[in-house]
Design a protein around this motif. Sequence first.
Motif, PDB file in Angstrom:
ATOM      1  N   PHE A  77      28.257  36.055  61.265  1.00 48.55           N
ATOM      2  CA  PHE A  77      27.410  36.839  60.357  1.00 48.55           C
ATOM      3  C   PHE A  77      27.915  38.273  60.231  1.00 48.55           C
ATOM      4  N   ILE A  78      28.327  38.870  61.354  1.00 48.75           N
ATOM      5  CA  ILE A  78      28.842  40.249  61.321  1.00 48.75           C
ATOM      6  C   ILE A  78      30.109  40.331  60.474  1.00 48.75           C
ATOM      7  N   ASP A  79      31.003  39.353  60.641  1.00 45.95           N
ATOM      8  CA  ASP A  79      32.231  39.361  59.853  1.00 45.95           C
ATOM      9  C   ASP A  79      31.948  39.144  58.369  1.00 45.95           C
ATOM     10  N   LEU A  80      30.975  38.298  58.054  1.00 44.57           N
ATOM     11  CA  LEU A  80      30.588  38.109  56.651  1.00 44.57           C
ATOM     12  C   LEU A  80      30.005  39.395  56.073  1.00 44.57           C
ATOM     13  N   LEU A  81      29.216  40.107  56.885  1.00 42.43           N
ATOM     14  CA  LEU A  81      28.644  41.378  56.434  1.00 42.43           C
ATOM     15  C   LEU A  81      29.751  42.400  56.176  1.00 42.43           C
ATOM     16  N   LYS A  82      30.702  42.493  57.118  1.00 36.83           N
ATOM     17  CA  LYS A  82      31.848  43.392  56.937  1.00 36.83           C
ATOM     18  C   LYS A  82      32.622  43.021  55.676  1.00 36.83           C
ATOM     19  N   LEU A  83      32.844  41.730  55.501  1.00 39.80           N
ATOM     20  CA  LEU A  83      33.600  41.259  54.341  1.00 39.80           C
ATOM     21  C   LEU A  83      32.912  41.658  53.047  1.00 39.80           C
ATOM     22  N   ASN A  84      31.594  41.571  53.008  1.00 42.03           N
ATOM     23  CA  ASN A  84      30.842  41.966  51.824  1.00 42.03           C
ATOM     24  C   ASN A  84      30.966  43.462  51.549  1.00 42.03           C
ATOM     25  N   VAL A  85      30.852  44.269  52.599  1.00 35.38           N
ATOM     26  CA  VAL A  85      30.944  45.731  52.430  1.00 35.38           C
ATOM     27  C   VAL A  85      32.348  46.134  51.983  1.00 35.38           C
ATOM     28  N   PHE A  86      33.370  45.626  52.660  1.00 38.19           N
ATOM     29  CA  PHE A  86      34.748  45.957  52.305  1.00 38.19           C
ATOM     30  C   PHE A  86      35.079  45.500  50.891  1.00 38.19           C
ATOM     31  N   THR A  87      34.615  44.303  50.530  1.00 38.25           N
ATOM     32  CA  THR A  87      34.903  43.770  49.199  1.00 38.25           C
ATOM     33  C   THR A  87      34.232  44.601  48.119  1.00 38.25           C
ATOM     34  N   ALA A  88      32.984  45.010  48.367  1.00 40.57           N
ATOM     35  CA  ALA A  88      32.255  45.809  47.372  1.00 40.57           C
ATOM     36  C   ALA A  88      32.988  47.119  47.085  1.00 40.57           C
ATOM     37  N   ILE A  89      33.389  47.804  48.141  1.00 40.80           N
ATOM     38  CA  ILE A  89      34.085  49.088  47.957  1.00 40.80           C
ATOM     39  C   ILE A  89      35.437  48.877  47.280  1.00 40.80           C
ATOM     40  N   THR A  90      36.178  47.851  47.710  1.00 40.95           N
ATOM     41  CA  THR A  90      37.513  47.607  47.161  1.00 40.95           C
ATOM     42  C   THR A  90      37.457  47.197  45.700  1.00 40.95           C
ATOM     43  N   TRP A  91      36.558  46.282  45.351  1.00 40.32           N
ATOM     44  CA  TRP A  91      36.479  45.817  43.965  1.00 40.32           C
ATOM     45  C   TRP A  91      36.072  46.937  43.021  1.00 40.32           C
ATOM     46  N   LEU A  92      35.043  47.686  43.386  1.00 38.18           N
ATOM     47  CA  LEU A  92      34.615  48.776  42.513  1.00 38.18           C
ATOM     48  C   LEU A  92      35.689  49.865  42.465  1.00 38.18           C
ATOM     49  N   GLY A  93      36.360  50.091  43.607  1.00 34.75           N
ATOM     50  CA  GLY A  93      37.450  51.063  43.621  1.00 34.75           C
ATOM     51  C   GLY A  93      38.580  50.653  42.706  1.00 34.75           C
ATOM     52  N   LEU A  94      38.885  49.352  42.684  1.00 34.63           N
ATOM     53  CA  LEU A  94      39.934  48.839  41.801  1.00 34.63           C
ATOM     54  C   LEU A  94      39.623  49.133  40.342  1.00 34.63           C
ATOM     55  N   THR A 199      35.195  27.409  50.939  1.00 38.47           N
ATOM     56  CA  THR A 199      34.041  27.636  50.056  1.00 38.47           C
ATOM     57  C   THR A 199      32.896  28.332  50.785  1.00 38.47           C
ATOM     58  N   ASP A 200      32.794  28.158  52.115  1.00 35.41           N
ATOM     59  CA  ASP A 200      31.773  28.880  52.888  1.00 35.41           C
ATOM     60  C   ASP A 200      32.012  30.382  52.798  1.00 35.41           C
ATOM     61  N   VAL A 201      33.274  30.769  52.920  1.00 35.62           N
ATOM     62  CA  VAL A 201      33.623  32.194  52.877  1.00 35.62           C
ATOM     63  C   VAL A 201      33.457  32.753  51.470  1.00 35.62           C
ATOM     64  N   LEU A 202      34.041  32.086  50.485  1.00 34.77           N
ATOM     65  CA  LEU A 202      34.046  32.621  49.123  1.00 34.77           C
ATOM     66  C   LEU A 202      32.661  32.635  48.489  1.00 34.77           C
ATOM     67  N   SER A 203      31.815  31.677  48.828  1.00 33.91           N
ATOM     68  CA  SER A 203      30.481  31.641  48.222  1.00 33.91           C
ATOM     69  C   SER A 203      29.576  32.750  48.759  1.00 33.91           C
ATOM     70  N   ASN A 204      29.994  33.405  49.850  1.00 36.08           N
ATOM     71  CA  ASN A 204      29.197  34.493  50.433  1.00 36.08           C
ATOM     72  C   ASN A 204      29.901  35.848  50.396  1.00 36.08           C
ATOM     73  N   ARG A 205      31.122  35.878  49.868  1.00 33.26           N
ATOM     74  CA  ARG A 205      31.923  37.101  49.963  1.00 33.26           C
ATOM     75  C   ARG A 205      31.480  38.199  48.996  1.00 33.26           C
ATOM     76  N   PHE A 206      31.028  37.835  47.796  1.00 28.11           N
ATOM     77  CA  PHE A 206      30.824  38.830  46.745  1.00 28.11           C
ATOM     78  C   PHE A 206      29.362  39.199  46.515  1.00 28.11           C
ATOM     79  N   LEU A 207      28.467  38.812  47.415  1.00 29.41           N
ATOM     80  CA  LEU A 207      27.038  39.015  47.171  1.00 29.41           C
ATOM     81  C   LEU A 207      26.684  40.507  47.055  1.00 29.41           C
ATOM     82  N   LEU A 208      27.190  41.315  47.969  1.00 32.19           N
ATOM     83  CA  LEU A 208      26.891  42.749  47.911  1.00 32.19           C
ATOM     84  C   LEU A 208      27.548  43.399  46.700  1.00 32.19           C
ATOM     85  N   THR A 209      28.758  42.984  46.375  1.00 31.94           N
ATOM     86  CA  THR A 209      29.453  43.527  45.197  1.00 31.94           C
ATOM     87  C   THR A 209      28.659  43.240  43.924  1.00 31.94           C
TER      88      THR A 209
END
Length: 324
Positions: A77-94, A199-209
């Motif tokens: 869960f912690i790694d999924l949370l980190k992944l969501n935060v990092f992805t949100a910042i990176t995608w919007l930054g892109l 699919t477990d990872v990708l289906s939960n990766r972009f929720l915060l973004t």
Amino acid sequence: MSILANSQIAGAGYTASYAVMIAANSVLIGYLVRGVSPALLAFGSLLMATAVFRCLRWCSNGADSERLERLRAPGVFIDLLKLNVFTAITWLGLFYAVQYIRPSVNAMIVNSVGPLLMALMWRHLRPGSPTLIQEKIAAVGIVLSMSILVGASFMRSDQQSQAIGYIGVGILIALVCGALQTAIVLSNKRLLDSGLQITDVLSNRFLLTILVAGSLALLEPNIALQLRSNLWYMVVLAVSFVVLPAITLQLGLQRAEPVTVTIILFCIPLLTAALELIDPANGFDWRMFVGVCVGIVAATYGGLARTSIKKKPQLSEKASTPAN
């Protein structure tokens, strides 16, 4: 050839395929964000892509209680949370960085940070898998290639006349995105190593973004009109820029070490620079040519460094536990 070597070659192949797709899409995204809300594009494309990943996950295993329990495990869960935060910042930054600097320059900087970080900080980032000397040499070559290419790109563009501060904002965003992209690769690898499916990872990766981008999009004027006008652009982005590349990258991460992935990802700007180099409208530039050649040699040398490994090193107990 050992099983590990075959796995590393397969991982390198998948990652190289991902790099080709992203390089082709970088031109598209640079065109689309002009005059269109970056937040709206991110929201629409990622929402559609997440719906696809959720459907694939359901079709593969349905409501598997064991998989659901694994997702709720504290470390996962912690790694999924980190992944969501990092992805949100990176995608919007892109999406925002390409409004300050050219997409090709942004890609060069973003994709050169990872190999250097992995070479210098592997004891903290991936303690169970030491960075090889070949990979450290490759990291130096990639930074050298990036410096040559960025300098040549600025000399060939009209951004020389823009304010240093304006360009500096874009470079700063790109550096932050590069560091976070490395964190995304590492988090992804830990999640896959924990037993989660792609699919477990990708289906939960972009929720915060999706949440952040949707909130920002609501602040834009004429959002309903922009949504109707750019719906097909979002469909194209969802399929070509998210779904297909994301699955391909996950397949690469399943088989290759994160340092190998970060090195091969530098092929993204190399392909873009090579296309610019052969474009008759731009003219031939020796600096670009040298930068591309240095980058190709470095990425190939570092990307194939682990294919000769006979036996997989034992991970320490510390390395096998997801970082907090």
